[in-house]
Design an enzyme around this catalytic site. Structure first.
Site, short mmCIF file in Angstrom:
data_model
loop_
_atom_site.label_atom_id
_atom_site.label_comp_id
_atom_site.label_asym_id
_atom_site.label_seq_id
_atom_site.Cartn_x
_atom_site.Cartn_y
_atom_site.Cartn_z
N ALA A 95 0.87 -1.23 -0.08
CA ALA A 95 -0.05 0.02 -0.12
C ALA A 95 0.91 1.29 -0.16
O ALA A 95 0.30 2.37 0.00
CB ALA A 95 -0.97 -0.09 1.25
N ARG A 113 2.29 1.55 -12.01
CA ARG A 113 2.36 0.28 -12.09
C ARG A 113 0.89 -0.20 -12.70
O ARG A 113 -0.29 0.31 -11.98
CB ARG A 113 2.39 -0.42 -10.90
CG ARG A 113 3.99 -0.30 -10.32
CD ARG A 113 4.45 -0.86 -9.05
NE ARG A 113 4.47 -2.49 -9.47
CZ ARG A 113 4.84 -3.35 -8.36
NH1 ARG A 113 4.75 -3.15 -7.16
NH2 ARG A 113 4.52 -4.47 -8.83
N GLN A 119 10.10 -9.33 0.32
CA GLN A 119 9.24 -8.25 1.26
C GLN A 119 8.92 -9.10 2.38
O GLN A 119 8.51 -8.57 3.43
CB GLN A 119 8.18 -7.97 0.42
CG GLN A 119 8.22 -7.22 -0.77
CD GLN A 119 8.27 -7.88 -1.99
OE1 GLN A 119 8.77 -9.06 -2.15
NE2 GLN A 119 7.66 -7.22 -3.15
N ASP A 134 -3.69 -7.15 -3.85
CA ASP A 134 -3.56 -5.90 -4.78
C ASP A 134 -4.88 -5.71 -5.37
O ASP A 134 -4.97 -4.46 -5.72
CB ASP A 134 -2.22 -6.12 -5.50
CG ASP A 134 -0.99 -6.12 -4.74
OD1 ASP A 134 -0.39 -5.18 -4.50
OD2 ASP A 134 -0.71 -7.39 -4.35
N ASN A 189 -2.79 -11.23 -5.99
CA ASN A 189 -1.86 -10.76 -4.98
C ASN A 189 -0.65 -11.19 -5.35
O ASN A 189 -0.21 -11.91 -6.35
CB ASN A 189 -2.14 -11.40 -3.54
CG ASN A 189 -1.36 -10.87 -2.39
OD1 ASN A 189 -1.35 -9.60 -2.21
ND2 ASN A 189 -0.89 -11.76 -1.63
N LYS A 190 0.65 -11.05 -4.59
CA LYS A 190 2.02 -11.30 -4.89
C LYS A 190 2.12 -12.61 -5.34
O LYS A 190 1.55 -13.60 -4.76
CB LYS A 190 2.82 -11.10 -3.85
CG LYS A 190 4.33 -11.28 -3.97
CD LYS A 190 5.06 -10.24 -4.71
CE LYS A 190 6.36 -10.51 -5.20
NZ LYS A 190 7.04 -9.54 -6.02
#
Length: 350
Positions: free
Chosen positions: A60, A100, A200, A241, A251-252
């Site tokens: 975020a 992005r 991350q 996301d 998501n990732k």
């Protein structure tokens, strides 16, 4: 209103995400944290957009950085005719929101809100950059408060002494869920997959957990199945996301494989976040493919022979059937029932 980042880890303090002051935006460089605490200083809004694209900040973090970038864009054209200022700000809003591709919908709402605030300030003869900064701080406080509500619902589903697996870095929910667990007297242990290639999970999620006094263990990205089989994982949770109204979760990359493993072992997968009103189906989402060379190196060191190719989709898609519930500020929802959320939600989020 009390600041909602109280008692959260270093990464989640407002000033340590992104901050506008004196004609520049400082963004904590998450690419090197916690090895180093460094800030990237941007003196043009285009530099903020580039920092977002380069993953100086992520999760975020870009939402805050884009808003601060809009304050900077106001500063760039201060004193010029109002029509010229607004034209510049519209272009800046587009540049920042499109840094992005996968989160353009959310980023457009954010920069659009800043543009409206700037327009009103100019019409009233007030400093637009200060107005946007004040709006951004208010938005951060509001967003943290909403995610704190999400955290309350999420933690209520955890056992008293639970072991939780996370994925990537879910920003505010990481700190708020751990704060809520502490407030409820729940003794939680965390397992964090590292999240290659930028780590991350290892660098960000684990750091926040450590800052907040939580027992946290980092594992490599090829260990979730073994850990679920042997370490008594009670819950798998991640942010997202994008949360599509048809129940698909973006998501990732790596989230899908952990969701499959969780389903196999009977471990519930709770997604946290606010559904995206504009994303009716997964077909409305564009998955970002990043520079494939990012998958071929680590910390600037090349790991492969010349001629070897790389592939790096930044996100993957988890279907509704692998999601136990989407935990929102209005409570848990079955992923197939997300349309109902919008009949209950009455407060702007982005």
């Amino acid at each position: 209103m009390e600041r909602q980042d109280k008692d959260l880890g270093f990464l989640l303090r407002f000033e340590n995400v992104a901050w506008y002051e004196n004609g520049s935006v400082r963004i904590l460089d998450r690419r090197v944290y916690p090895r180093k605490i460094e800030f990237v200083e941007c003196v043009r809004h285009e530099e903020v957009a580039q920092a977002i694209a380069d993953m100086v900040t992520q999760s975020a973090g870009p939402y805050t950085a884009a808003s601060m970038g809009m304050a900077l864009a106001c500063h760039e054209v201060r004193g010029r005719p109002q029509a010229e200022q607004l034209s510049h700000l519209k272009k800046a809003a587009y540049t920042l929101s499109h840094a992005r591709p996968t989160t353009v919908n959310r980023m457009t709402l954010i920069t659009g809100g800043c543009l409206d605030v700037a327009r009103t300030a100019l019409e009233e003869g007030r400093a637009a950059d200060q107005a946007v900064l004040d709006h951004t701080i208010d938005s951060m406080n509001r967003r943290y408060a909403k995610i704190s509500q999400v955290a309350e619902y999420l933690v209520s589903l955890w056992p008293q002494n639970g072991t939780v697996m996370t994925q990537c870095y879910g920003e505010t929910i990481v700190g708020t869920m751990l704060r809520e667990a502490r407030n409820k007297g729940k003794n939680v242990k965390l397992f964090c997959p590292e999240t290659r290639p930028f780590l991350q999970g290892a660098r960000l999620t684990a750091s926040v957990a450590n800052d907040q006094g939580v027992d946290v263990t980092v594992i490599t990205d090829n260990m979730p199945a073994t850990v679920m089989a042997t370490k008594g994982i009670d819950v798998f949770t991640s942010a997202a996301d994008s949360i599509c109204r048809d129940g698909h979760i973006v998501n990732k990359v790596g989230t899908l494989q952990i969701a499959i493993v969780a389903h196999h072992f009977g471990v519930p997968y709770f997604v946290t976040g606010i559904p995206d009103k504009e994303l009716l189906t997964i077909n409305d989402v564009r998955i970002e493919e990043r520079d494939p060379t990012e998958a071929l190196s680590f910390n600037g060191v090349k790991n492969t022979a010349d001629g070897v190719k790389g592939f790096y989709p930044a996100f993957d898609v988890t279907p509704a059937g692998l999601v136990s519930a989407v935990i929102t500020d209005k409570g848990p929802f079955a992923p197939q029932d997300l349309n109902r959320y919008f009949s209950l939600s009455d407060t702007a989020y982005w």
